[in-house]
Write a protein that holds these residues in place. Structure first.
Motif, short mmCIF file in Angstrom:
data_model
loop_
_atom_site.label_atom_id
_atom_site.label_comp_id
_atom_site.label_asym_id
_atom_site.label_seq_id
_atom_site.Cartn_x
_atom_site.Cartn_y
_atom_site.Cartn_z
N GLY A 129 0.81 -1.21 0.00
CA GLY A 129 0.00 0.00 0.00
C GLY A 129 0.84 1.26 0.00
N ILE A 130 1.93 1.25 0.74
CA ILE A 130 2.81 2.42 0.77
C ILE A 130 3.45 2.64 -0.59
N HIS A 131 3.84 1.54 -1.23
CA HIS A 131 4.47 1.66 -2.54
C HIS A 131 3.48 2.22 -3.58
N MET A 132 2.23 1.80 -3.51
CA MET A 132 1.22 2.32 -4.43
C MET A 132 0.92 3.79 -4.16
N ALA A 133 0.86 4.18 -2.89
CA ALA A 133 0.65 5.59 -2.55
C ALA A 133 1.83 6.43 -3.03
N LEU A 134 3.02 5.88 -2.90
CA LEU A 134 4.21 6.58 -3.35
C LEU A 134 4.18 6.79 -4.86
N ARG A 135 3.69 5.82 -5.60
CA ARG A 135 3.57 5.98 -7.06
C ARG A 135 2.58 7.09 -7.42
N LEU A 136 1.53 7.24 -6.63
CA LEU A 136 0.61 8.36 -6.84
C LEU A 136 1.33 9.69 -6.62
N PHE A 137 2.16 9.75 -5.59
CA PHE A 137 2.90 10.98 -5.34
C PHE A 137 3.96 11.25 -6.40
N TYR A 138 4.51 10.20 -7.03
CA TYR A 138 5.42 10.41 -8.16
C TYR A 138 4.70 11.20 -9.25
N ILE A 139 3.47 10.78 -9.54
CA ILE A 139 2.69 11.46 -10.59
C ILE A 139 2.41 12.91 -10.20
N LEU A 140 2.05 13.13 -8.93
CA LEU A 140 1.77 14.49 -8.47
C LEU A 140 3.03 15.36 -8.53
N ILE A 141 4.18 14.79 -8.19
CA ILE A 141 5.44 15.54 -8.27
C ILE A 141 5.72 15.93 -9.71
N ILE A 142 5.53 15.01 -10.63
CA ILE A 142 5.80 15.30 -12.05
C ILE A 142 4.84 16.36 -12.57
N ILE A 143 3.57 16.29 -12.19
CA ILE A 143 2.58 17.28 -12.66
C ILE A 143 2.92 18.67 -12.11
N THR A 144 3.15 18.76 -10.78
CA THR A 144 3.45 20.08 -10.21
C THR A 144 4.80 20.60 -10.69
N GLY A 145 5.77 19.71 -10.86
CA GLY A 145 7.07 20.13 -11.40
C GLY A 145 6.95 20.59 -12.84
N GLY A 146 6.11 19.92 -13.62
CA GLY A 146 5.87 20.35 -14.99
C GLY A 146 5.23 21.72 -15.05
N ALA A 147 4.29 21.99 -14.14
CA ALA A 147 3.66 23.32 -14.09
C ALA A 147 4.69 24.39 -13.75
N LEU A 148 5.59 24.08 -12.81
CA LEU A 148 6.65 25.04 -12.47
C LEU A 148 7.62 25.22 -13.63
N PHE A 149 7.89 24.14 -14.36
CA PHE A 149 8.78 24.21 -15.52
C PHE A 149 8.20 25.13 -16.58
N ILE A 150 6.89 25.03 -16.81
CA ILE A 150 6.24 25.91 -17.79
C ILE A 150 6.30 27.36 -17.32
N GLU A 151 6.09 27.60 -16.02
CA GLU A 151 6.21 28.95 -15.48
C GLU A 151 7.64 29.48 -15.60
N ALA A 152 8.63 28.58 -15.57
CA ALA A 152 10.03 29.00 -15.62
C ALA A 152 10.41 29.60 -16.96
N MET A 153 9.64 29.34 -17.98
CA MET A 153 9.94 29.90 -19.29
C MET A 153 9.87 31.43 -19.27
N ASP A 154 9.11 31.99 -18.31
CA ASP A 154 9.03 33.45 -18.18
C ASP A 154 10.34 34.03 -17.65
N TYR A 155 11.12 33.23 -16.95
CA TYR A 155 12.39 33.69 -16.40
C TYR A 155 13.53 33.61 -17.41
N GLY A 156 13.29 32.97 -18.54
CA GLY A 156 14.33 32.81 -19.54
C GLY A 156 15.42 31.84 -19.11
N MET A 157 15.08 30.93 -18.22
CA MET A 157 16.06 29.97 -17.72
C MET A 157 15.55 28.55 -17.96
N GLY A 158 15.03 28.31 -19.14
CA GLY A 158 14.44 27.01 -19.46
C GLY A 158 15.42 25.87 -19.35
#
Length: 121
Positions: free
Chosen positions: A33-62
């Motif tokens: 169960g912990i491993h499956m919950a951790l896999r859910l958090f992997y997806i959430l990390i990638i989604i939120t990190g991707g959103a921050l990556f898209i925002e980073a394009m405004d800084y010119g530091m892609g």
């Protein structure tokens, strides 16, 4: 609260929870169960990190944020390799070392970048 601040806080919260789940899962190697919950958090990390990556394009530091994104993917993959190999009773020493190196690199790089919190100053 603007989108950037709330996404940064959400991203930090997801990887902190994921790290806690990872260490608990590494100590209790038979918990599916912990491993499956951790896999859910992997997806959430990638989604939120991707959103921050898209925002980073405004800084010119892609490129810098792209390197951090790749380091984050490497951290997630080492976490998964440690837990999977541990479950199969295979050696995990190399993956623990790589996990520690990549985690240090991604944290250092993330806090150093302009959207990060200035803990290193």
């Amino acid at each position: 609260m603007d989108f950037l601040t709330s996404s940064t806080h959400l991203h930090i919260t997801t990887w902190v929870v994921a790290l806690v789940l990872f260490f608990v899962g590494a100590l209790v190697s038979k918990s599916k169960g912990i491993h499956m919950a951790l896999r859910l958090f992997y997806i959430l990390i990638i989604i939120t990190g991707g959103a921050l990556f898209i925002e980073a394009m405004d800084y010119g530091m892609g490129m810098d944020y792209g390197i951090k994104f790749l380091l984050g993917i490497l951290v997630i993959s080492m976490m998964e390799m440690v837990l999977t190999r541990q479950k199969k009773n295979k050696p995990t020493t190399v993956f623990w070392i790589l996990f520690a190196i990549f985690l240090f690199a991604v944290l250092f790089y993330g806090f150093k970048l302009p959207m990060g919190m200035n803990f290193l100053a």
